[in-house]
Design a protein around this motif. Structure first.
Motif, PDB file in Angstrom:
ATOM      1  N   GLY A 107      -9.064   9.566  -3.483  1.00 45.76           N
ATOM      2  CA  GLY A 107      -8.769  10.240  -4.740  1.00 45.76           C
ATOM      3  C   GLY A 107      -7.619  11.210  -4.602  1.00 45.76           C
ATOM      4  N   SER A 108      -7.244  11.798  -5.730  1.00 44.93           N
ATOM      5  CA  SER A 108      -6.115  12.734  -5.736  1.00 44.93           C
ATOM      6  C   SER A 108      -6.442  13.947  -6.573  1.00 44.93           C
ATOM      7  N   ILE A 109      -5.604  14.957  -6.456  1.00 49.09           N
ATOM      8  CA  ILE A 109      -5.784  16.201  -7.189  1.00 49.09           C
ATOM      9  C   ILE A 109      -5.617  15.978  -8.685  1.00 49.09           C
ATOM     10  N   GLU A 110      -4.973  14.885  -9.075  1.00 54.35           N
ATOM     11  CA  GLU A 110      -4.732  14.602 -10.489  1.00 54.35           C
ATOM     12  C   GLU A 110      -5.880  13.844 -11.146  1.00 54.35           C
ATOM     13  N   GLY A 111      -6.981  13.670 -10.424  1.00 57.02           N
ATOM     14  CA  GLY A 111      -8.163  13.073 -11.026  1.00 57.02           C
ATOM     15  C   GLY A 111      -8.371  11.605 -10.729  1.00 57.02           C
ATOM     16  N   ASP A 112      -7.483  11.000  -9.927  1.00 60.39           N
ATOM     17  CA  ASP A 112      -7.691   9.603  -9.549  1.00 60.39           C
ATOM     18  C   ASP A 112      -8.935   9.491  -8.681  1.00 60.39           C
ATOM     19  N   GLY A 113      -9.771   8.499  -8.971  1.00 57.65           N
ATOM     20  CA  GLY A 113     -10.995   8.329  -8.208  1.00 57.65           C
ATOM     21  C   GLY A 113     -10.737   7.696  -6.848  1.00 57.65           C
ATOM     22  N   ALA A 114     -11.700   7.849  -5.947  1.00 61.84           N
ATOM     23  CA  ALA A 114     -11.594   7.229  -4.625  1.00 61.84           C
ATOM     24  C   ALA A 114     -11.784   5.721  -4.739  1.00 61.84           C
ATOM     25  N   ALA A 115     -11.251   5.002  -3.759  1.00 63.64           N
ATOM     26  CA  ALA A 115     -11.464   3.559  -3.705  1.00 63.64           C
ATOM     27  C   ALA A 115     -12.942   3.277  -3.451  1.00 63.64           C
ATOM     28  N   ALA A 116     -13.361   2.047  -3.668  1.00 62.42           N
ATOM     29  CA  ALA A 116     -14.763   1.673  -3.435  1.00 62.42           C
ATOM     30  C   ALA A 116     -15.118   1.896  -1.967  1.00 62.42           C
ATOM     31  N   MET A 117     -16.391   2.195  -1.734  1.00 66.02           N
ATOM     32  CA  MET A 117     -16.821   2.555  -0.379  1.00 66.02           C
ATOM     33  C   MET A 117     -16.606   1.432   0.641  1.00 66.02           C
ATOM     34  N   ARG A 118     -16.473   0.194   0.166  1.00 66.47           N
ATOM     35  CA  ARG A 118     -16.257  -0.912   1.105  1.00 66.47           C
ATOM     36  C   ARG A 118     -14.835  -0.906   1.679  1.00 66.47           C
ATOM     37  N   TYR A 119     -13.945  -0.130   1.039  1.00 62.85           N
ATOM     38  CA  TYR A 119     -12.555  -0.079   1.509  1.00 62.85           C
ATOM     39  C   TYR A 119     -12.265   1.156   2.363  1.00 62.85           C
ATOM     40  N   THR A 120     -12.964   2.255   2.101  1.00 61.57           N
ATOM     41  CA  THR A 120     -12.631   3.513   2.764  1.00 61.57           C
ATOM     42  C   THR A 120     -13.425   3.686   4.059  1.00 61.57           C
ATOM     43  N   GLU A 121     -12.889   4.549   4.935  1.00 58.09           N
ATOM     44  CA  GLU A 121     -13.537   4.856   6.204  1.00 58.09           C
ATOM     45  C   GLU A 121     -13.605   6.361   6.384  1.00 58.09           C
ATOM     46  N   ALA A 122     -14.470   6.816   7.270  1.00 55.36           N
ATOM     47  CA  ALA A 122     -14.618   8.254   7.468  1.00 55.36           C
ATOM     48  C   ALA A 122     -15.188   8.538   8.856  1.00 55.36           C
ATOM     49  N   ARG A 123     -15.027   9.789   9.248  1.00 51.10           N
ATOM     50  CA  ARG A 123     -15.676  10.315  10.452  1.00 51.10           C
ATOM     51  C   ARG A 123     -15.799  11.828  10.278  1.00 51.10           C
ATOM     52  N   LEU A 124     -16.536  12.472  11.178  1.00 49.98           N
ATOM     53  CA  LEU A 124     -16.737  13.913  11.066  1.00 49.98           C
ATOM     54  C   LEU A 124     -15.457  14.659  11.436  1.00 49.98           C
ATOM     55  N   GLN A 125     -15.245  15.792  10.793  1.00 51.88           N
ATOM     56  CA  GLN A 125     -14.175  16.689  11.226  1.00 51.88           C
ATOM     57  C   GLN A 125     -14.635  17.419  12.499  1.00 51.88           C
ATOM     58  N   LYS A 126     -13.683  17.871  13.287  1.00 54.26           N
ATOM     59  CA  LYS A 126     -14.016  18.586  14.513  1.00 54.26           C
ATOM     60  C   LYS A 126     -14.830  19.840  14.218  1.00 54.26           C
ATOM     61  N   VAL A 127     -14.445  20.586  13.171  1.00 51.39           N
ATOM     62  CA  VAL A 127     -15.161  21.806  12.833  1.00 51.39           C
ATOM     63  C   VAL A 127     -16.606  21.511  12.448  1.00 51.39           C
ATOM     64  N   THR A 128     -16.841  20.394  11.782  1.00 48.42           N
ATOM     65  CA  THR A 128     -18.207  20.019  11.388  1.00 48.42           C
ATOM     66  C   THR A 128     -19.052  19.732  12.618  1.00 48.42           C
ATOM     67  N   GLN A 129     -18.483  18.999  13.536  1.00 50.21           N
ATOM     68  CA  GLN A 129     -19.226  18.626  14.728  1.00 50.21           C
ATOM     69  C   GLN A 129     -19.531  19.845  15.605  1.00 50.21           C
ATOM     70  N   GLU A 130     -18.580  20.775  15.680  1.00 49.98           N
ATOM     71  CA  GLU A 130     -18.739  21.897  16.599  1.00 49.98           C
ATOM     72  C   GLU A 130     -19.492  23.075  16.008  1.00 49.98           C
ATOM     73  N   THR A 131     -19.466  23.233  14.673  1.00 44.36           N
ATOM     74  CA  THR A 131     -20.113  24.408  14.082  1.00 44.36           C
ATOM     75  C   THR A 131     -21.271  24.071  13.143  1.00 44.36           C
ATOM     76  N   PHE A 132     -21.459  22.800  12.816  1.00 46.99           N
ATOM     77  CA  PHE A 132     -22.544  22.400  11.921  1.00 46.99           C
ATOM     78  C   PHE A 132     -23.651  21.640  12.666  1.00 46.99           C
ATOM     79  N   LEU A 133     -23.275  20.870  13.694  1.00 48.01           N
ATOM     80  CA  LEU A 133     -24.215  19.915  14.285  1.00 48.01           C
ATOM     81  C   LEU A 133     -24.388  20.069  15.789  1.00 48.01           C
TER      82      LEU A 133
END
Length: 745
Positions: A107-133
């Motif tokens: 998505g974008s700041i102008e309101g465009d939605g994200a692509a379908a979940m079958r197309y996008t990928e993700a992983r944890l941010q370093k800060v999340t891994q080190e300070t959340f989990l």
């Protein structure tokens, strides 16, 4: 089992059921926990990514996998809510500190939605891994059964930073909503440290360290003096302006460039802002603006307004703040789940809960670490002691029939069934008292551990273990020591992840915008049969009078500062400002009139148009399909409302025509079945706009009026009827409320 009927009051049952439902939505769906600043769906998504091993230093994984696994294990409320939470946690324009590293179209700041979940990928941010989990393996939080009790999930994540303030939160529950702005990480940690050192610190002192929100979109907060009251109560309104700068162009021209926008403008509101500016240009309120272009990119916001030479840039900036969403309001309502119930919290209460949570996490963490070090010390001391009597232990092992006998000898000195070389060895073996854990370690010990250097390393390791035990006991027994640990961790987080502030905070003066007065002058209103309307100069009309009258359905003069009244077949009156209509050349096409009113030409048909200024001095004739007629004074249609009821209609009836009358004309009613009735307009009574009117013509059951004609006595008036011209003057005169005459051509 015998069925039982429970009698209860229906209202009591409904009330209890609704309260249970409401609390479920509030606690388990919509509101964040004050401790980790996360809603359940966010917490479960992050924990699932942690369980799947999707770490910051490993490859991205498909979002569909993350969503499916989270839904199947922890959050059975549909995939859309999980994916939406995942997307928002990755958007740096919504979160002060993104928790997910997204790969693909998020998505974008102008309101465009994200692509379908079958197309996008993700992983944890370093800060999340080190300070959340990071400390989940140290028993720092409680784990609870999931929805079907097949898995365990953390009731809260061991978050080390004040996430509720850093990332903020928004959500709508049942009967309540939360809206917490994001803040600067470094500033929030400084405020938390100050509160930790002095719990009695005032809100004003905290705001010296953490001045206010820090929105990822930047902007300028302009009501600084109101912030202490907002943070003290937990509710209020923050005024934010976008940042506008003036750029010089060649030829002495200038342009306004918007580089930062108010946080509430993100999404579809950017397009609305552009439309609002275009509307100001079209309505002649901002004629100095010659072009509008959105040049925003991944590098940031850049909206350019090109200006005419000599334009008053300061007044234009003030107009944008006053007339568009370039100055907007962020409603603060710091509502979160605290101690299991929703509560509106002040900044001090949020920091209090955060600090208490840090003490709880640190206590549980170091208890776990202490227990592990004590177990390690026990084994180390056993191995060191074993090395001192290794020959005896080898003799015991060689003389034992099984492990059970050897272990019994090592722990309680039982020598029965073990062969010894001498009676002295047997007596020494009977005095052995290793613990169960030490005995097991001795039995599992490898021979290389008997090397001199290995024994030395074991003793050094034991010294380190003893040092750790002393340190951990000091942390757990002394409040000041634990406080130092928490402060040290805060400093480390600030050093690793803090960034500079984006949002400026100041006390700005109220916007003073002087709207230029339009020079009042008469213009001609033209609208063709397709509904395209415009206004032109009177002199232009005079030169093109014949063409203008022939080509347009409605032609009349009005003042450029006045209003146009539009009557539709639904019996409504819509009002449009003349300024809003395009003013131009005679051959300009114009703009559909319904673009300026609260109606659609596909749903309502125009049956009459006039200038409000002119109509208030005249009488209007109203006629409907069912033959209802009335005269109404034009002053009743002078209004500031954009839409109002112009007349009362009977069920199934439609307004057929609205026209000006002076009361001396002849009116001819024409029905679909070919009946015509001519009589004097003076027979039609004057009524209020809220009246239905009187019957003008007796119609057959399925007949209806098709047209209403009006003409002055003495002038010949003809209309086309069945492809032939019918002279209205030659029709037999009649009286109102009669059947009329059948015309056969």
């Amino acid at each position: 089992m015998e069925e039982q009927i429970i009698r209860t009051e229906y209202s009591d049952l409904m009330q209890k059921s609704y309260i249970d439902y409401a609390m479920s939505v509030i606690i388990a769906r919509a509101l964040p926990d004050v401790r980790d600043g996360l809603k359940p769906v966010q917490r479960r998504t992050l924990y699932d990514m942690y369980e799947l091993g999707i770490r910051y230093d490993r490859p991205y994984r498909k979002c569909a996998r993350i969503v499916g696994d989270t839904m199947g294990k922890y959050h059975p409320h549909g995939d859309s809510s999980i994916y939406e939470a995942l997307v928002v946690m990755s958007q740096d324009f919504k979160k002060g500190m993104p928790l997910v590293d997204g790969h693909g179209n998020f998505g974008s700041i102008e309101g465009d939605g994200a692509a379908a979940m079958r197309y996008t990928e993700a992983r944890l941010q370093k800060v999340t891994q080190e300070t959340f989990l990071a400390d989940l393996d140290k028993d720092v939080v409680d784990f609870v059964p999931n929805f079907d009790e097949t898995e365990k999930e953390p009731s809260v994540l061991p978050v080390r930073l004040p996430n509720l303030l850093v990332n903020g939160s928004d959500g709508i529950a049942v009967g309540m909503a939360t809206s917490i702005p994001p803040h600067n990480l470094g500033e929030v940690i400084d405020a938390a440290k100050a509160y930790l050192k002095n719990p009695e610190i005032s809100t004003e002192k905290l705001l010296e360290l953490m001045p206010g929100p820090d929105f990822p979109t930047g902007g300028i907060i302009v009501n600084k003096d109101e912030l202490p009251a907002i943070y003290e109560s937990g509710t209020g309104k923050i005024k934010i302006r976008g940042k506008v700068k003036v750029e010089k162009l060649k030829g002495g021209r200038e342009q306004l460039v918007i580089t930062e926008i108010p946080y509430p403008m993100i999404g579809a509101n950017i397009a609305k802002f552009l439309n609002d500016v275009a509307g100001l240009v079209e309505s002649k309120k901002a004629p100095e603006i010659t072009d509008i272009s959105n040049q925003s990119s991944k590098e940031g916001i850049r909206i350019v307004l090109e200006l005419k030479k000599g334009a008053d840039t300061e007044n234009l900036k003030n107009m944008l703040y006053k007339k568009t969403r370039l100055e907007d309001t962020f409603g603060v309502n710091m509502l979160a789940v605290a101690d299991g119930k929703p509560e509106t919290l002040s900044i001090r209460q949020i920091l209090e809960h955060y600090i208490e949570f840090q003490y709880e996490l640190t206590t549980r963490k170091y208890r776990t670490l202490l227990t592990k070090e004590q177990e390690k010390r026990e084994i180390q001391e056993g191995l060191i002691k074993a090395c001192e009597v290794i020959d005896l232990i080898i003799e015991i092992l060689r003389g034992s029939k099984n492990i059970k006998d050897a272990k019994a000898c090592l722990t309680v000195g039982v020598t029965d069934g073990i062969r010894f070389k001498s009676e002295a060895a047997k007596k020494r073996a009977a005095r052995l008292r290793f613990t169960e854990r030490q005995a097991q370690a001795i039995l599992e010990m490898r021979l290389y551990r008997l090397i001199g250097l290995e024994i030395q390393a074991l003793m050094e390791e034991n010294q380190k273990t003893l040092k750790n035990i002393a340190e951990y006991e000091d942390i757990l027994e002394n409040h000041s020591s634990m406080t130092r640990v928490i402060l040290r961790e805060m400093d480390a987080i600030k050093k690793a992840y803090a960034r500079s502030r984006r949002t400026a905070i100041e006390n700005a003066e109220a916007i003073i915008y002087e709207e230029k007065k339009i020079e009042e002058m008469p213009v001609m209103f033209l609208m063709d049969r397709f509904g395209y309307a415009k206004t032109i100069d009177m002199s232009v009309y005079d030169r093109n009078k014949e063409a203008a009258d022939n080509e347009n359905k409605y032609v009349f003069s009005c003042m450029n500062t006045g209003k146009i009244c539009i009557f539709t077949d639904t019996g409504k009156q819509h009002t449009v400002k003349v300024q809003e209509l395009p003013f131009g050349k005679f051959r300009d096409k114009g703009v559909p009139i319904d673009n300026f009113g609260n109606f659609s030409s596909s749903e309502e048909q125009i049956v009459g148009i006039g200038s409000m200024e002119a109509l208030k001095h005249q009488k209007l004739l109203f006629g409907t399909r069912q033959g209802m007629l009335k005269i109404v004074d034009g002053t009743e249609f002078e209004t500031k409302m954009r839409t109002m009821a112009a007349t009362k209609l009977n069920e199934g009836d439609e307004l057929l025509r609205v026209t000006v009358t002076d009361g001396t004309e002849q009116v001819v009613l024409q029905s679909r079945d070919g009946y015509f009735l001519r009589f004097d307009v003076s027979e039609i009574p004057e009524k209020k706009k809220g009246a239905a009117g009187v019957r003008g013509m007796r119609l057959a059951e399925k007949d209806a009026l098709e047209a209403i004609h009006l003409y002055h006595t003495g002038q010949e008036e003809s209309v086309e009827y069945k492809d032939k011209q019918l002279v209205l003057n030659k029709l037999k005169a009649g009286s109102r409320d009669t059947k009329g005459v059948k015309v056969r051509v």
